[in-house]
Design an enzyme around this catalytic site. Sequence first.
Site, PDB file in Angstrom:
ATOM      1  CE  LYS A  69      -1.890  -0.961  13.949  1.00  9.64           C
ATOM      2  NZ  LYS A  69      -1.910  -0.482  12.277  1.00  9.64           N
ATOM      3  CG  HIS A 120      -4.365   2.788  -4.853  1.00 10.71           C
ATOM      4  ND1 HIS A 120      -3.273   2.816  -5.863  1.00 10.71           N
ATOM      5  CD2 HIS A 120      -3.692   2.679  -4.088  1.00 10.71           C
ATOM      6  CE1 HIS A 120      -2.683   2.958  -5.377  1.00 10.71           C
ATOM      7  NE2 HIS A 120      -2.515   2.629  -4.378  1.00 10.71           N
TER       8      HIS A 120
END
Length: 758
Positions: free
Chosen positions: A19, A698
């Site tokens: 990540k 969003h």
Amino acid sequence: MAKSHILGFPRIGADRELKKAIESYWKNDITKVELETVGKQLRAKHWQQQIDAGLDFITVGDFAWYDQVLALSATLGVIPERHQEETITLDTLFNMARGSSPCCGQQVAACEMTKWFDTNYHYLVPELNADQKFALSYNQLIEELQEAKALGFPIKANLLGPVSYLWLSKTNSDFDKLTLLPQLVATYKQLLANIAAEGVEWLQIEEPILVQDLTSEWQQALTTSYAELAKGSNKLLLTSYFGALGDNAKLAFSLPVAGFHIDLSRAPEQLDTALALLPAHAILSAGIVNGRNIWRNDLATSVSSLQQAKATLGERLWVASSCSLQHSPVDLDNETKLDTELKSWLAYATQKLTEVSTINALLNGDNSEQLTTRVTESTAVVASRATSSRIHNAAVKERVAAITDKDAQRHSPFTQRIASQQQELNLPLFPTTTIGSFPQTSDIRQTRNQFKQNIISQDQYITKMQAEIKDVVKRQEALGLDVLVHGEPERNDMVEYFGELLDGFAFSNYGWVQSYGTRCVKPPIIFGDISRPAPMTVAWSKYAQAQTNKLMKGMLTGPVTILCWSFARDDISREEQTNQIALAIRDEVVDLEHAGIKVIQIDEPALREGLPLRKSEQQAYLDWSTKAFRISASGVRDNTQIHTHMCYCEFNDIMPSIAALDADVITIETSRSNMELLSAFTDFSYPNDIGPGVYDIHSPNVPSVEWMTQLITNASEYIDVARLWVNPDCGLKTRDWKETEAALKNMVTAAHHLRDTF
Ligand code: GLN
Ligand code: ZN
């Protein structure tokens, strides 16, 4: 000798190295070569761990930069037109995942993401055209096989099968995607030949759809595909997981493959069927170590459950994890803060490797001292866990056992309740509210961290958070909202916050699992009976209410969502655990009511995702989960208003259960569908109040007054205006203040316009 293997290892790294590297690459802090090196090192490390643990194969093909389905799409040349490039590279994959175009970094739509079966992992949905062509276009799997070969490892390759791939895809126009199967299988055949050309004997080919309800067309698709694929020289291990083959068992075992993997952790009962149906020379891979939880395996029980199969199959019985270990955290050894007793009950992916190889070795008759010690230890741990006073709370168990239907029912039916609520709350037509959270500024996050690390005292923390709440309340008053919220500044996460305040939950430091791409989550661990030692939200809500004459909405996470987003216990049912949580939430709801909070929201965004894969199991789940919600909501007077919130809109097939929640008000996501999705509520004659989200939180775009007025007008064609609320789609914690205030101002203006019109 019989073999042991796993279906896949987490790719993220024990400290989320992958990540971190990918995000650094996106920020241009490291080069592609540096990124590739991190991937290579992680793969080599994970392969070595599998061998060191005593497994007979390493699994190659489980690594993915973003998502394994995305990598497969690239391999097969399934690239949406807007992302097409001359050669497909790692950047193409990232563009598909994140929505930038191949040229000039422009934004174009990212590929859709959706849940991987009933897990919390999300894959990128392949997009297929009616004239879709497939062609091998990306060489990651073959390169990784070569990489593993160069390191000298014994290899099993792993690949999602063509029928499941097709099943998981979506089509860009209206056509039967099964028409694409012959061409897809032809491309798979080339890929399989390339895998065989690397000298890799076994291929774990996954068809997880085998544990779902399949029409005869899809069953036929499996038959024709595997007749073709069996013509190659690969030894195919047909792999299913996340449930029982059930009525697909006959079909599955009739396919011309060299071996079968079944999930015996989730569906132990299918072992007998498998033994009866297994072809004479085929391998049976027994998925006995649960790949989806964090509990240590009871080695003795596992061995004895496979003894009979071993006697019958001998070397043809392999031992495996139930599914890929990508759904478990990486390495328990890193957990230095968990207390030793609790830690001794757990196993993460790294520990599960040894469990798999140990079970296999024991079945093979190895009774070396090392192995016997492991069994003795595991037996002792299981016994200690089963009887620990930390797990068992007699009062909680008795209270759950004593739940009656009456506990799951409000005093009066909705029509009566809403009348007395109207008297009590005196709300205008089109009441305005928000879903709970307001922008989580870096200041807020810093304060929470400082408190966690004891840099500031509890008093300092409370003072700061109260200032935050007061500010949020004043801003909402200025905006003219009708039902206010406190803004949730004290919550890092809507489940973790409650888990930390409930008994029976534990928190790890390294229990990360990949949710999608570079996003990892650290689910709380439910280890014991759940109870609420003290109120969890009352003080914050009470303080917030004291700052205003307007209505303050209390804000809670529902029992089903708390369960779904945690690692659950394996020693009692999900239903029982959810009921325990429901009782704790119920007490909180009652305490909020006593503290003068007249509107209380219980969020259940995870209700739908808990739905079992098999239709035959869905109703039972919906029955107990909606009942658990009602248990949490039904301790209050008629004139206390219960809201719930869900951030999605696929309600059609579960409408009766949405109605069964009997929430006075439900807020949902609808803005992106132009309110058409409300037809599900109309068709069902859904009786209670509804707040269809009027803007998409969003996106940073500020919706105009006209736009929202139009949306609510559209909504009024489906729902009687007396029952309509006006609110955003979801919580606002990821937005900043500027756009939030601008959007809410327009939203309130739209509601005022509508009050004049209707
Ligand atoms: N009350 C929560 C919030 O506003 C709801 C979040 C969610 O639905 N996922 O953030
Ligand atoms: Zn939401």
